[in-house]
Design a protein around this motif. Structure first.
Motif, PDB file in Angstrom:
ATOM      1  N   HIS A 181     -16.995   3.880   5.742  1.00 34.03           N
ATOM      2  CA  HIS A 181     -16.919   5.258   6.236  1.00 34.03           C
ATOM      3  C   HIS A 181     -17.534   6.181   5.191  1.00 34.03           C
ATOM      4  O   HIS A 181     -17.520   5.876   3.999  1.00 34.03           O
ATOM      5  CB  HIS A 181     -15.467   5.675   6.484  1.00 34.03           C
TER       6      HIS A 181
ATOM      7  N   TYR B 298     -10.215   0.913   7.785  1.00 32.80           N
ATOM      8  CA  TYR B 298     -10.774   1.717   6.694  1.00 32.80           C
ATOM      9  C   TYR B 298     -10.801   0.840   5.450  1.00 32.80           C
ATOM     10  O   TYR B 298      -9.760   0.514   4.880  1.00 32.80           O
ATOM     11  CB  TYR B 298      -9.893   2.959   6.495  1.00 32.80           C
TER      12      TYR B 298
ATOM     13  N   THR C 107     -14.687  12.470   9.218  1.00 36.73           N
ATOM     14  CA  THR C 107     -14.317  11.226   8.559  1.00 36.73           C
ATOM     15  C   THR C 107     -13.069  11.432   7.710  1.00 36.73           C
ATOM     16  O   THR C 107     -13.027  12.346   6.891  1.00 36.73           O
ATOM     17  CB  THR C 107     -15.475  10.741   7.661  1.00 36.73           C
TER      18      THR C 107
END
Length: 190
Positions: free
Chosen positions: A27, A114, A70
Motif C-alpha cells: 500500500h 496490509y 490509503t
C-alpha cells in the motif's frame, strides 16, 4: 474541555505512535508519527467550518494518506481514540470526527492484507466494527443532533449500512462479509 476528552487526549499523548512507523509493502505509505498528536490537538481547537476542515485534513493525513484513501497501521488506534472521544465533543469537533471516521471506515474496507516491511500481515478491518458501534448514536444525531452534524452523521450511518466489512471466522481461516448487521446494533450503546 471535559475531563473525558482530557482523558482521551492523555491516551493520545501516551500512545507510542512511532510503533506504527513500519513501511507498508503493498500500500502507499506516507506515515509520520510526529503528525498524529498535533492533528488530534487541532481537532479540539475547531470553531467553524474552515478550522474543522483543516483539522479533518490533518487527522486524515496523520492516520493515512488522505489523497489516495490509503490507511496506515496508526489508523486503527487513532480511530479507536476518536470513537472514545465521540460523545464528549462540541458540534464542530464532532462533525470533524464523524467525517474522519467515515473516511477511515472506507479506507480500511477490505484491507485484511496490509503487509509491512517486517514481514507481518495486518488486518485493518478490525476498525470497522469499532466505528459501527456508533450506529445508534449516529441515527439520533442525524435526526435531532446539532445542525452542524446532521448531514455527516447520516452519511456515516449510511456508509455503515451499505459498505460491508470483512471479519475473519475464528478457526476456519475463511473471511465472511457482514453487511448492515452486527451484534448489538439497534441497541442504544450509551
Amino acid at each position: 474541555m471535559s475531563s473525558s476528552v482530557a482523558q482521551v487526549m492523555a491516551e493520545v499523548r501516551a500512545t507510542d505512535w512511532s510503533r506504527f512507523s513500519i513501511p507498508a509493502e503493498n500500500h502507499l505509505w506516507d506515515y509520520e508519527a510526529s503528525r498524529v498528536v498535533p492533528a488530534f490537538e487541532q481537532l479540539l481547537e475547531v470553531f467553524d467550518e474552515e478550522t474543522r476542515q483543516r483539522a479533518v485534513w490533518a487527522l486524515l493525513g496523520a492516520l493515512g494518506h488522505n489523497h489516495s484513501g490509503t490507511p496506515s497501521l496508526a489508523m486503527v488506534r487513532g480511530g479507536e481514540l476518536l470513537v472514545e472521544m465521540f460523545p464528549y465533543l462540541d458540534a464542530w469537533a464532532l462533525d470533524g470526527v464523524i467525517e474522519v471516521l467515515t473516511d477511515c471506515y472506507l479506507f480500511v474496507a477490505g484491507v485484511s492484507d496490509y503487509r509491512t516491511a517486517d514481514g507481518a500481515v495486518h488486518d485493518l478491518t478490525v476498525l470497522q466494527p469499532v466505528i459501527a458501534s456508533l450506529r445508534p448514536k449516529l441515527s439520533a444525531l442525524a435526526t435531532s443532533g446539532p445542525v452542524e452534524v446532521r448531514s455527516s452523521a447520516a452519511e456515516l450511518a449510511r456508509t455503515i449500512d451499505e459498505v460491508p466489512w470483512v471479519t475473519e471466522s475464528r478457526g476456519s481461516g475463511q473471511a465472511r462479509s457482514v453487511l448492515g448487521a452486527s451484534p448489538g446494533w439497534g441497541e442504544d450503546a450509551r
